[in-house]
Write a protein that holds these residues in place. Sequence first.
Motif, short mmCIF file in Angstrom:
data_model
loop_
_atom_site.label_atom_id
_atom_site.label_comp_id
_atom_site.label_asym_id
_atom_site.label_seq_id
_atom_site.Cartn_x
_atom_site.Cartn_y
_atom_site.Cartn_z
N ASN A 48 0.82 -1.21 0.00
CA ASN A 48 0.00 0.00 0.00
C ASN A 48 0.86 1.26 0.00
O ASN A 48 0.63 2.19 0.77
N ARG A 63 3.04 6.16 1.86
CA ARG A 63 1.67 5.66 2.00
C ARG A 63 0.70 6.57 1.26
O ARG A 63 0.99 7.74 1.00
N ASN A 66 -6.74 5.84 1.75
CA ASN A 66 -7.82 4.99 1.27
C ASN A 66 -9.15 5.63 1.69
O ASN A 66 -9.17 6.47 2.60
N SER A 68 -11.48 4.53 3.52
CA SER A 68 -11.62 4.34 4.97
C SER A 68 -10.63 3.27 5.40
O SER A 68 -10.26 2.40 4.61
N ALA A 69 -10.19 3.35 6.65
CA ALA A 69 -9.17 2.41 7.13
C ALA A 69 -9.36 2.13 8.61
O ALA A 69 -8.43 2.28 9.41
N GLY A 70 -10.58 1.74 8.99
CA GLY A 70 -10.85 1.39 10.38
C GLY A 70 -11.53 0.04 10.45
O GLY A 70 -11.22 -0.86 9.66
N ALA A 71 -12.45 -0.12 11.39
CA ALA A 71 -13.20 -1.37 11.48
C ALA A 71 -13.97 -1.61 10.19
O ALA A 71 -14.13 -2.74 9.74
N GLN A 72 -14.46 -0.52 9.60
CA GLN A 72 -15.03 -0.59 8.25
C GLN A 72 -13.98 -0.07 7.31
O GLN A 72 -13.58 1.09 7.38
N SER A 73 -13.48 -0.92 6.44
CA SER A 73 -12.31 -0.58 5.63
C SER A 73 -12.60 -0.73 4.15
O SER A 73 -13.34 -1.63 3.74
N GLU A 74 -12.04 0.16 3.37
CA GLU A 74 -12.19 0.11 1.91
C GLU A 74 -10.87 0.48 1.26
O GLU A 74 -10.25 1.48 1.63
N SER A 75 -10.42 -0.34 0.32
CA SER A 75 -9.15 -0.09 -0.36
C SER A 75 -9.39 0.36 -1.79
O SER A 75 -10.32 -0.09 -2.44
N ARG A 76 -8.53 1.26 -2.25
CA ARG A 76 -8.56 1.71 -3.64
C ARG A 76 -7.13 2.03 -4.04
O ARG A 76 -6.53 2.98 -3.56
#
Length: 203
Positions: A48, A63, A66, A68-76
């Motif tokens: 990443n 770095r 993204n 979001s990068a917590g308990a709910q996470s989304e990568s792009r």
Amino acid sequence: MFDALLRQQLGPIIERLAEMEAELEDLHRRTDSLCRIGVCQEVDAASNTCRVRHGELLTPAIRFFNPSAGAQSESRIPSVGEQCLLLNHGGGEGSAQSVALFGLNGNQFPPASTQASLTRRLYLDGTESGYDDARHALHWKNGPAAFNGSREALELNLGPASLAITPEAIELQLGAVGLRLDASGVHLSGPLVDHQGRVISTA
């Protein structure tokens, strides 16, 4: 004698002014390095990280943000050639303390939508999804498969098959075979109709 006394009294003040001037120059240099526009040159999806060119300089592996990068996470993962805002939170000149905030459109990657009410996402293989909040319409397309839904109607197309749901009826069509449910009853169309293996109608 008066000159010597004056220099003696002003010496510490002059030294402090020189120090302040050096500090101000350093602050100006750091401020100039805080935010810069850059272009992605390399991406390492596994770690990443990416390398970004800004002017004549190339960052080390840094770095990137993204969604979001917590308990709910989304990568792009960013694309090579994509523009970003380079945030140098360390303020140094080596870019080692920088992070990249992607999402700036450019000539290579124009906006997916120029309509204020339409939020749209495009994928490299041609798949797309979008929602128009003015028309309350949801759209999704992947090759021959497409889905269109709104408060008034829903349509699903899967190659030769299609499904349409409206307040008046539900229609399912597969080639020449169709089923329609509405207030007047159940309507079947096609070359034949069977019930539990027994043909009850032929075209």
